[in-house]
Design a protein around this motif. Structure first.
Motif, PDB file in Angstrom:
ATOM      1  N   PHE A   1      23.955  32.059  29.747  1.00 39.57           N
ATOM      2  CA  PHE A   1      24.096  30.603  29.615  1.00 39.57           C
ATOM      3  C   PHE A   1      25.562  30.199  29.727  1.00 39.57           C
ATOM      4  O   PHE A   1      25.901  29.207  30.389  1.00 39.57           O
ATOM      5  CB  PHE A   1      23.522  30.170  28.268  1.00 39.57           C
ATOM      6  N   GLY A   2      26.444  30.974  29.101  1.00 30.53           N
ATOM      7  CA  GLY A   2      27.874  30.674  29.161  1.00 30.53           C
ATOM      8  C   GLY A   2      28.421  30.771  30.571  1.00 30.53           C
ATOM      9  O   GLY A   2      29.238  29.930  31.002  1.00 30.53           O
ATOM     10  N   ILE A   3      28.002  31.786  31.329  1.00 31.02           N
ATOM     11  CA  ILE A   3      28.472  31.932  32.717  1.00 31.02           C
ATOM     12  C   ILE A   3      28.053  30.727  33.555  1.00 31.02           C
ATOM     13  O   ILE A   3      28.848  30.185  34.341  1.00 31.02           O
ATOM     14  CB  ILE A   3      27.916  33.239  33.326  1.00 31.02           C
ATOM     15  N   LEU A   4      26.807  30.273  33.372  1.00 37.58           N
ATOM     16  CA  LEU A   4      26.350  29.095  34.104  1.00 37.58           C
ATOM     17  C   LEU A   4      27.173  27.864  33.737  1.00 37.58           C
ATOM     18  O   LEU A   4      27.557  27.068  34.611  1.00 37.58           O
ATOM     19  CB  LEU A   4      24.866  28.847  33.799  1.00 37.58           C
ATOM     20  N   GLN A   5      27.490  27.711  32.440  1.00 37.93           N
ATOM     21  CA  GLN A   5      28.260  26.543  32.011  1.00 37.93           C
ATOM     22  C   GLN A   5      29.702  26.582  32.517  1.00 37.93           C
ATOM     23  O   GLN A   5      30.324  25.530  32.695  1.00 37.93           O
ATOM     24  CB  GLN A   5      28.245  26.437  30.481  1.00 37.93           C
ATOM     25  N   ILE A   6      30.243  27.766  32.765  1.00 34.89           N
ATOM     26  CA  ILE A   6      31.590  27.846  33.347  1.00 34.89           C
ATOM     27  C   ILE A   6      31.608  27.143  34.704  1.00 34.89           C
ATOM     28  O   ILE A   6      32.535  26.382  35.019  1.00 34.89           O
ATOM     29  CB  ILE A   6      32.039  29.320  33.481  1.00 34.89           C
ATOM     30  N   PHE A   7      30.572  27.384  35.496  1.00 34.02           N
ATOM     31  CA  PHE A   7      30.504  26.740  36.816  1.00 34.02           C
ATOM     32  C   PHE A   7      30.239  25.245  36.687  1.00 34.02           C
ATOM     33  O   PHE A   7      30.908  24.426  37.327  1.00 34.02           O
ATOM     34  CB  PHE A   7      29.406  27.397  37.664  1.00 34.02           C
ATOM     35  N   LEU A   8      29.277  24.859  35.841  1.00 38.74           N
ATOM     36  CA  LEU A   8      28.944  23.447  35.698  1.00 38.74           C
ATOM     37  C   LEU A   8      30.083  22.654  35.075  1.00 38.74           C
ATOM     38  O   LEU A   8      30.223  21.453  35.338  1.00 38.74           O
ATOM     39  CB  LEU A   8      27.676  23.288  34.855  1.00 38.74           C
ATOM     40  N   SER A   9      30.899  23.309  34.255  1.00 38.89           N
ATOM     41  CA  SER A   9      32.013  22.609  33.605  1.00 38.89           C
ATOM     42  C   SER A   9      33.096  22.189  34.584  1.00 38.89           C
ATOM     43  O   SER A   9      33.984  21.408  34.214  1.00 38.89           O
ATOM     44  CB  SER A   9      32.627  23.498  32.509  1.00 38.89           C
ATOM     45  N   GLN A  10      33.035  22.680  35.801  1.00 40.31           N
ATOM     46  CA  GLN A  10      34.016  22.259  36.803  1.00 40.31           C
ATOM     47  C   GLN A  10      33.653  20.923  37.442  1.00 40.31           C
ATOM     48  O   GLN A  10      34.414  20.399  38.268  1.00 40.31           O
ATOM     49  CB  GLN A  10      34.169  23.336  37.880  1.00 40.31           C
TER      50      GLN A  10
END
Length: 472
Positions: free
Chosen positions: A161-170
């Motif tokens: 979940f954290g890895i996905l949010q790293i991308f979406l947070s951009q």
């Protein structure tokens, strides 16, 4: 006549403050509101109804919804200063409080608001991993039987979940979240209707549990603490104050933003209230005094439908993480811009095309948002009971953010005379909200103490059921 079209599309005219023209409307604002307020915590409202009983439970939901509609209409009028239609924009809740109430209140508001926002991202990480583990367990039990040992660690799911949010947070800002917010809002209806539908099937089959007007029968001291926690859960479920101005700042200028936001608030909170009543009433009628903290955990079959409901929770958490995280990202980046206005690392945007889509890249945004998501994920793994801590933060924030600051800003804006009838009525409402917040704090602290007694810190245990706390 030369009919050739220019190769480069002209830039749209900027808005009245020189920024990119806003295009949001009542529908998009309502979508954002629903995404925030209809969180996974709605599935815990049946538990709250069980503690309060039919009369107090329904009355509490209607009361808190009505208060929300009223106070958020006051907030909408304070988006611009001093005039609600032609005044200067307040881009954040903090700016509005500073404009109307001064610097001390401004700092207090910021401390409460952004601490809560940062904590919410941790709670959403925990919630998504809990639902993913529940999906694996449902499949495992279906294949091997209910007596099988189906235990899974939450940690791999938190990391994913954290890895996905790293991308979406951009995603650069709140204005570009409409598509993600829409998907999240749709899935929120999905798991609410699945949970409610499963409860309805139990009731129609004649297997519903007995209920009462006064709720669960407990010793007086335990009953009081349960009531405090239940009322706090309902109150917290109605709040989206932490992102209200971020939503308003997406609205186009005509008609005036405050009028659009008031309509969106009525639509969003009305939809929220209907879902809250539906889910809490059906859940209580199905389970009675044994209503679980999350009604989906009360079912194992049909396994595919239970798994689908938990999948909808995960998708909703993905979108809600960004809706709640973007305001926190924004305030940090605004502060960095003010301190280092000449720094290319912080301020320079790089644009590039990916297919037909124009993407923007910023070095500071990439580095700092990635670090934040990593830290939030690690904290979620270290403290799997963090949702109780978040409930405490939310309990502290309800009175100030949802009632106190809107009322005080309204009094300052309209120059309402001290000790007048309207002034006294508003202050009474503010005092009552403080009592509710204090009661919710007591209930949250009780939950934290119990978790400390039975939780081994730094070990993310398998825990597929929600606490009796609102994760919003």
């Amino acid at each position: 006549m030369d009919n050739t079209k220019p190769l480069i599309e002209p830039e749209p005219e900027p808005d009245d403050d020189g920024r990119i023209r806003r295009t949001g409307n009542v529908l998009t604002a309502s979508t954002h509101i629903i995404t925030v307020v209809v969180g996974a915590g709605v599935l815990a409202l049946a538990w709250a109804m069980a503690q309060l009983g039919w009369i107090a439970g329904i009355a509490s939901i209607l009361t808190f919804s009505s208060v929300s509609i009223f106070t958020y209409s006051l907030v909408a009028d304070c988006y611009r200063y001093p005039d609600p239609v032609t005044g200067k924009r307040n881009y954040t809740y903090m700016q509005a409080v500073k404009a109307y109430l001064g610097g001390t209140m401004h700092l207090l508001c910021g401390l409460i608001q952004y601490t809560k926002l940062a904590g919410i991202t941790v709670s959403y990480t925990i919630t998504s991993s809990t639902s993913l583990v529940a999906i694996r367990k449902a499949i495992c039990y279906h294949k091997t039987g209910k007596e099988a040992s189906c235990k899974f660690s939450n940690n791999p799911f938190m990391i994913g979940f954290g890895i996905l949010q790293i991308f979406l947070s951009q995603i650069p800002n709140f204005h570009e979240l409409t598509w993600l917010s829409t998907v999240a809002a749709i899935t929120s209806f999905g798991y609410v209707f699945i949970g409610s539908g499963l409860c309805l099937s139990v009731i129609l089959s004649g297997k519903g549990a007995s209920t009462s007007i006064t709720g669960t029968a407990l010793p007086p001291a335990d009953k009081l603490l349960r009531v405090f926690t239940a009322m706090g859960n309902i109150a917290l479920a109605c709040t989206y104050a932490t992102v209200v101005y971020d939503i308003m700042d997406t609205l186009k200028s005509h008609p005036p933003e405050n009028k659009q936001m008031k309509r969106a608030n009525v639509l969003g909170v009305t939809a929220m209230t209907i879902l809250f009543l539906l889910c809490s009433a059906l859940g209580y009628a199905a389970f009675g005094d044994n209503t679980p903290g999350n009604i989906l955990t009360g079912f194992t079959e049909p396994f595919w439908l239970v798994a689908l409901g938990n999948g909808c929770i995960v998708i909703h958490m993905i979108g809600a993480y960004q809706v709640m995280g973007q305001p926190f990202f924004r305030i940090v980046e605004m502060g960095a811009n003010m301190v280092w206005p000449q720094s290319d690392f912080i301020n320079k945007e790089y644009a590039f095309m990916m297919g037909n889509v124009m993407l923007r890249f910023n070095s500071f945004r990439l580095v700092w948002r990635t670090i934040f998501v990593i830290l939030a994920t690690i904290l979620a793994m270290l403290m799997p009971f963090f949702s109780e801590v978040l409930s405490l933060l939310g309990a502290i924030g309800f009175g100030p953010l949802v009632v106190f600051f809107p009322i005080q800003m309204h009094i300052a804006q309209r120059n309402i005379k001290k000790l007048s009838l309207r002034w006294c009525g508003l202050q009474l409402l503010s005092s009552l909200s403080f009592v509710v917040s204090l009661a919710a704090v007591v209930g949250s602290v009780q939950g934290i103490i119990k978790d400390f007694q039975k939780t081994n810190l730094f070990i993310c245990v398998d825990n597929s059921s929600f606490r009796n706390q609102n994760v919003k």
